[in-house]
Design a protein around this motif. Structure first.
Motif, PDB file in Angstrom:
ATOM      1  N   VAL A 440      16.737 -10.694   6.644  1.00 31.68           N
ATOM      2  CA  VAL A 440      15.560 -10.629   5.782  1.00 31.68           C
ATOM      3  C   VAL A 440      14.668  -9.496   6.266  1.00 31.68           C
ATOM      4  CG1 VAL A 440      13.546 -11.864   4.936  1.00 31.68           C
ATOM      5  CG2 VAL A 440      15.690 -13.105   5.340  1.00 31.68           C
ATOM      6  N   ALA A 441      14.270  -8.640   5.332  1.00 32.61           N
ATOM      7  CA  ALA A 441      13.444  -7.483   5.684  1.00 32.61           C
ATOM      8  C   ALA A 441      12.155  -7.483   4.892  1.00 32.61           C
ATOM      9  CB  ALA A 441      14.212  -6.184   5.420  1.00 32.61           C
ATOM     10  N   LEU A 442      11.079  -7.051   5.537  1.00 29.85           N
ATOM     11  CA  LEU A 442       9.802  -6.776   4.878  1.00 29.85           C
ATOM     12  C   LEU A 442       9.553  -5.285   4.983  1.00 29.85           C
ATOM     13  CD1 LEU A 442       7.049  -7.704   3.629  1.00 29.85           C
ATOM     14  CD2 LEU A 442       6.199  -7.860   5.973  1.00 29.85           C
ATOM     15  N   VAL A 443       9.285  -4.645   3.849  1.00 27.52           N
ATOM     16  CA  VAL A 443       9.028  -3.207   3.821  1.00 27.52           C
ATOM     17  C   VAL A 443       7.632  -2.995   3.269  1.00 27.52           C
ATOM     18  CG1 VAL A 443       9.776  -0.963   2.958  1.00 27.52           C
ATOM     19  CG2 VAL A 443      11.479  -2.729   3.446  1.00 27.52           C
ATOM     20  N   THR A 444       6.708  -2.518   4.112  1.00 29.09           N
ATOM     21  CA  THR A 444       5.375  -2.192   3.619  1.00 29.09           C
ATOM     22  C   THR A 444       5.402  -0.792   3.017  1.00 29.09           C
ATOM     23  OG1 THR A 444       4.503  -1.181   5.650  1.00 29.09           O
ATOM     24  CG2 THR A 444       4.423  -3.597   5.478  1.00 29.09           C
ATOM     25  N   GLY A 445       4.463  -0.530   2.118  1.00 25.97           N
ATOM     26  CA  GLY A 445       4.550   0.709   1.354  1.00 25.97           C
ATOM     27  C   GLY A 445       5.831   0.724   0.554  1.00 25.97           C
TER      28      GLY A 445
END
Length: 700
Positions: A440-445
């Motif tokens: 699971v990944a969170l990508v800001t911007g």
């Protein structure tokens, strides 16, 4: 909770005008898709349909009867024509001479490829004989909750007769296979007026000699079962009434967000899992009911259910009337260990000499009173579908326990299906997992050029991704584009300002509820500004520091909290800039903030190493294409600084680089993927420059 068991009746969706121009095989697909489109008829991947069609034999040039039947592993709601296996009926009849008895019935599957018509590569399923030997042209097999509620009752035979009389027969439990196919043939032959048969603890078979008639018969029988159940249960209380209250929706999600990363960490030591949360009314009624303690251990009845959900769920020790979430979390490790021990004991009791090895002993379904249901699997779609199957099981238990006594399958029968060698062979045929499967990944911007390219790179490798961005419109557009390419299961988005502590915490709570936790953080949100130092306002200086330094701190702090709760390591990647290492004219605020960002990464690499949390930096330079920071004043300012125009700026940067190449968002995404993947499992505290070569940015 008062029961309204099955709701509205199934509607006839058959369109005569549409079907008029179809061949018999096309009508089969049409019928299949109509039936599979409604989860009240059958669950995802469950059930199968068939038609016996006259076809031109490519060898003899003569007409021959061919069985079209759903192939192994398909879904009748979404399948296409290539989802059907096709087999010569005369050869299937000849197979009866090869049958050596029930103890050898599994070997009959090996003969099915020899019956293939027209070199069809679609593998035939174990259910093929159940369709082949019914002496009717069209056969439907579905797993309607209403039917299984009757089939899973202790007195299912009597109930079937009461509801349907001689119109629908009944057969005792028998594992799907060749023998059951012969049973169905015998019943249909001896009862020519029957329209179908209920299989104990399993589902419904219906048949006819016309495609539309078969479809309508299936609907009619399910509707009749639903109406009978509604009549018998009207005004009655589900599951013996409420024992524990359901918490308000927001509180339920908050608790799920705390529980899911901890559970995920405890069950992902041997392989990553993805979570799904469900708090629909049927689930809440069950998990808060008086009968939860007696029904949940019985397990599910229908084979399709427990193959997805394991034989029984894990009930989490939580009292919503006196909530002590810290105590519940503290008890999870023992509860999960006890479940594993119990599952291993079940395997030990039931295994046979040729049984496959013990599989993952962790629960799939976690029931939390007052909160809902959590499911975990190797990917998001499977976790969601497993939850849907357990909701089917809840509906079945609700109906069966209200009109009689619910019964699950005997333990040995359940084991023999779960560890069936034919099921094992199907599992062995599954494709090898992708590099980021289960992560699971969170990508800001996430709505910008680099963020979107990074999200896409991760999705291609099997990860689930949550996009976070402050720009709602751009976020929606990027989310929609990725969903169109990779499906809605694996992409989520949340509007988030990285400088707002509360918004950051809320985003991580949403991430936990939607996917179960976190493995990869790509901190990429950014701005850019350009001004001589004497023209740099305090507001501009603070804005750079807030977003590029404080924002990275807030997002990383929350990531560390989740990663430590899981205790299975993780990867944090900062998208910084060449300017964090090499000074640039008229950009002191930006360069200083980026330098702080890089040093924060070094500090976090020290702090996270003991927990297996790797922290690395990707340094881009001059990524113009697709980047939103180059769409505003920054572009004009940098063009002015270097004495060129907008069109010439990218070429200027390209020529400035040592390799004379433009740097694209996909290049930065590749660097982020490297650090996120196991390729960089032994790398932390590193800086990877993706700048086409800039001697001033050399790190050593």
């Amino acid at each position: 909770m008062t029961i309204t068991l099955m709701g509205n009746r199934l509607e006839n969706l058959w369109d005569d005008a549409k079907a008029a121009s179809m061949s018999e095989s096309e009508k089969l697909l049409y019928r299949s898709n109509l039936l599979g489109s409604d989860k009240r008829v059958t669950n995802y991947g469950g059930g199968n349909t068939s038609a016996k069609v006259m076809e031109l034999d490519p060898l003899t040039g003569e007409q021959t009867e061919v069985l079209w039947v759903k192939g192994s592993g398909g879904d009748i709601g979404s399948m296409k024509m290539d989802g059907f296996a096709t087999l010569y009926m005369d050869k299937l009849q000849t197979l009866k001479g090869k049958y050596r008895g029930v103890e050898f019935e599994d070997e009959m599957v090996g003969y099915l490829p020899h019956c293939t018509f027209a070199l069809n590569p679609r593998a035939a399923s174990i259910d093929t004989p159940l369709h082949a030997y019914v002496p009717r042209k069209h056969v439907d097999h579905v797993h309607s909750d209403a039917i299984i509620a009757i089939a899973a009752s202790v007195n299912s035979r009597e109930l079937t007769t009461e509801i349907f009389g001689d119109e629908i027969g009944w057969l005792p439990w028998k594992k799907p296979g060749y023998e059951l196919g012969l049973w169905l043939e015998k019943f249909a032959t001896e009862n020519p007026g029957a329209k179908g048969c209920v299989l104990e603890s399993h589902g419904l078979f219906t048949w006819a000699d016309d495609a539309k008639e078969c479809y309508l018969t299936t609907l009619e029988i399910i509707n009749r079962a639903s109406a009978w159940l509604d009549g018998r249960t009207a005004g009655k209380t589900a599951f013996g009434g409420e024992k524990l209250p359901s918490l308000p929706p927001e509180q339920r999600r908050e608790i799920a967000a705390r529980l899911m990363p901890v559970i995920r960490g405890l069950i992902s030591k041997e392989g990553y899992k993805v979570g799904h949360y469900d708090d629909q009314a049927a689930v809440l009624a069950f998990v808060g009911s008086s009968m939860l303690g007696t029904l949940a251990p019985l397990g599910t009845s229908c084979p399709d259910h427990f193959l997805r959900t394991k034989i029984r769920p894990l009930v989490v020790d939580f009292d919503p009337s006196r909530p002590d979430l810290d105590a519940t979390i503290a008890g999870l490790e023992k509860a999960i260990a006890d479940y594993r021990d119990d599952y291993a004991a079940y395997y030990g009791r039931c295994k046979r000499a040729d049984s496959p090895a013990l599989r993952d002993p962790n629960a799939v379904v976690y029931l939390v009173p007052g909160v809902g249901m959590i499911t975990f699997a190797l990917d998001k779609a499977t976790a969601r579908i497993s939850g849907e199957f357990y909701v089917n099981a809840i509906n079945v238990m609700r109906g069966a326990s209200t009109v009689g006594t619910y019964q699950g399958l005997p333990e040995q029968e359940a084991f023999d299906i779960e560890y069936w060698l034919l099921e094992e062979a199907k599992l062995q045929r599954l494709p090898k997992p992708k590099a980021l499967a289960g992560r699971v990944a969170l990508v800001t911007g996430g709505a910008g050029g680099i963020g979107a390219a990074t999200a896409e790179r991760f999705l291609r490798e099997g990860a689930c991704v949550m996009l976070a961005d402050i720009d709602a419109q751009a976020l929606d557009e990027t989310h929609g584009a990725l969903v169109a390419r990779y499906g809605k299961d694996v992409v989520r988005s949340v509007q988030m300002n990285v400088t707002d502590e509360n918004q950051v915490a809320r985003a991580y709570a949403e991430l936990a509820v939607e996917f179960g936790g976190l493995d990869i953080l790509v901190s990429n949100a950014g701005i850019a500004s350009s001004a001589p130092i004497e023209e740099t306002s305090l507001a501009l200086w603070n804005k750079n520091m807030d977003i590029l330094s404080t924002g990275y701190f807030l997002v990383s702090r929350e990531a560390f909290r989740v990663l430590r709760a899981q205790d299975i390591g993780g990867s944090v990647i900062f998208v910084a800039s060449k300017n964090g290492l090499a000074a640039s004219p008229n950009a002191s605020a930006y360069c200083t903030a980026k330098a702080a960002e890089i040093h924060l990464a070094r500090c976090l690499a020290l702090e996270g190493a003991g927990a297996g949390i790797r922290v690395n930096v990707v340094n881009p330079d001059a990524v113009l294409r697709g980047s939103r920071i180059w769409q505003g004043d920054w572009l004009d300012q940098r063009a002015s600084t270097y004495g060129t125009d907008k069109a010439g700026l990218e070429e200027m940067y390209r020529q400035r680089s040592m390799l004379k190449r433009a740097v694209l968002p996909e290049d930065i995404a590749e660097g982020a993927y490297f650090f996120a993947s196991d390729l960089a499992a032994k790398s932390t505290g590193n800086i990877l420059n993706v700048d086409a070569g800039n001697v001033q940015a050399f790190t050593r």
